[in-house]
Write an enzyme that holds these catalytic residues in place. Structure first.
Site, mmCIF file in Angstrom:
data_model
loop_
_atom_site.group_PDB
_atom_site.id
_atom_site.type_symbol
_atom_site.label_atom_id
_atom_site.label_comp_id
_atom_site.label_asym_id
_atom_site.label_seq_id
_atom_site.Cartn_x
_atom_site.Cartn_y
_atom_site.Cartn_z
ATOM 1 N N GLU A 1 0.889 -1.275 0.253
ATOM 2 C CA GLU A 1 -0.074 -0.048 -0.041
ATOM 3 C C GLU A 1 0.535 1.381 0.022
ATOM 4 O OE1 GLU A 1 -4.142 -1.223 2.266
ATOM 5 O OE2 GLU A 1 -2.419 -1.099 3.477
ATOM 6 N N GLU B 1 -3.970 -9.874 3.031
ATOM 7 C CA GLU B 1 -4.895 -9.697 4.076
ATOM 8 C C GLU B 1 -5.938 -10.630 4.433
ATOM 9 O OE1 GLU B 1 -2.702 -5.502 3.715
ATOM 10 O OE2 GLU B 1 -3.414 -7.170 2.278
#
Length: 258
Positions: free
Chosen positions: A112, A132
């Site tokens: 990210e 995730e």
């Protein structure tokens, strides 16, 4: 200090220095990064930033699950993190270009952070992914929202819904990164990108990034009409006149950022 900072010759370098945990970000590292990005925003002498990790194994593997606050996913989502993970994933107020020097794995929050950068140079051994979903969490700091804006939808969903990793060559083919190089040539490759940016008028670069980042949600006509402060400043700058003179005189421009 978990985060190293150096600035010289208009280039700021931020290094996540936690190689023993693959440069994962704990609470102290997050606070330092948030403070550094705020500092850089206020420093007009900085014309380009290079973000990287220590060692040769990882750029960053995201949140340090052993060194975090122990908060639930809902609690984490509710926490204020200006600029998103690492202070850069979702930062909208930084007009200085940021180069990600990806020296190894960039996964989870590390991926990210990379998505929040403008230019990405990676070693051949680098891997990328948002795992995730495989641990019952979600990429809350930009993964779900940025990835589908930067690569084709099918590719983005294929990564998000499976949590799989991809190698640098695949990321390059998707258009997710700018360049893949050998480990031996990584610094030289990053240096070329830095030099090319420094050869440009800094206010023009700031304005270009501001327009690209802050008007993506607008139609092309609306974006063209946006009177962003960085754009107005660049249009009024003496550097714009110097650039024309340098072109006519067939020499390099001497830009002062004014």
């Amino acid at each position: 200090m978990p985060i190293l900072y150096d600035k010289r010759d208009h280039v700021a370098r931020i290094t996540i220095d936690r190689p023993d945990v693959l440069n994962a970000i704990d609470l102290d590292s997050e606070r330092e990064l948030q403070a550094l990005w705020t500092q850089i925003e206020a420093d007009r002498d900085v014309r380009v930033v290079v973000l990287t990790g220590s060692g040769d194994r990882a750029f960053s593997t995201g949140a340090d699950m052993k060194g975090g606050s122990g908060s639930s996913g809902l609690e984490y989502w509710a926490q204020e993190r200006p600029g998103g993970f690492g202070g850069i994933a979702l930062r909208e107020t930084l007009n200085v270009p940021v180069i990600a020097r990806v020296n190894g794995h960039a996964v989870g929050g590390g991926f990210e952070m990379m998505l929040g950068c403008d230019i990405v140079v990676a070693v051949e051994q680098a891997t990328f992914g948002l795992p995730e979903a495989r641990v019952g969490r979600m990429p809350l700091d930009g993964g779900m929202t940025l990835l589908q804006r930067q690569i084709p939808f099918r590719h983005a969903m294929g990564l998000l819904l499976t949590g799989r990793r991809m190698k640098a060559a695949e990321a390059l083919a998707m258009g997710l990164i700018n360049e893949v190089t050998t480990r031996e040539n990584l610094d030289a490759a990053v240096g070329r990108w830095v030099d090319d940016i420094l050869a440009c008028a800094p206010l023009s670069v700031r304005a270009i990034k501001a327009v690209a980042r802050q008007t993506a949600h607008l139609t092309a006509r609306e974006a063209q009409a946006a009177r962003l402060p960085a754009l107005v400043e660049a249009l009024q700058a003496s550097d714009s006149e110097e650039g024309v003179r340098a072109f006519i005189e067939k020499r390099k421009g001497h830009f002062k950022g004014i």
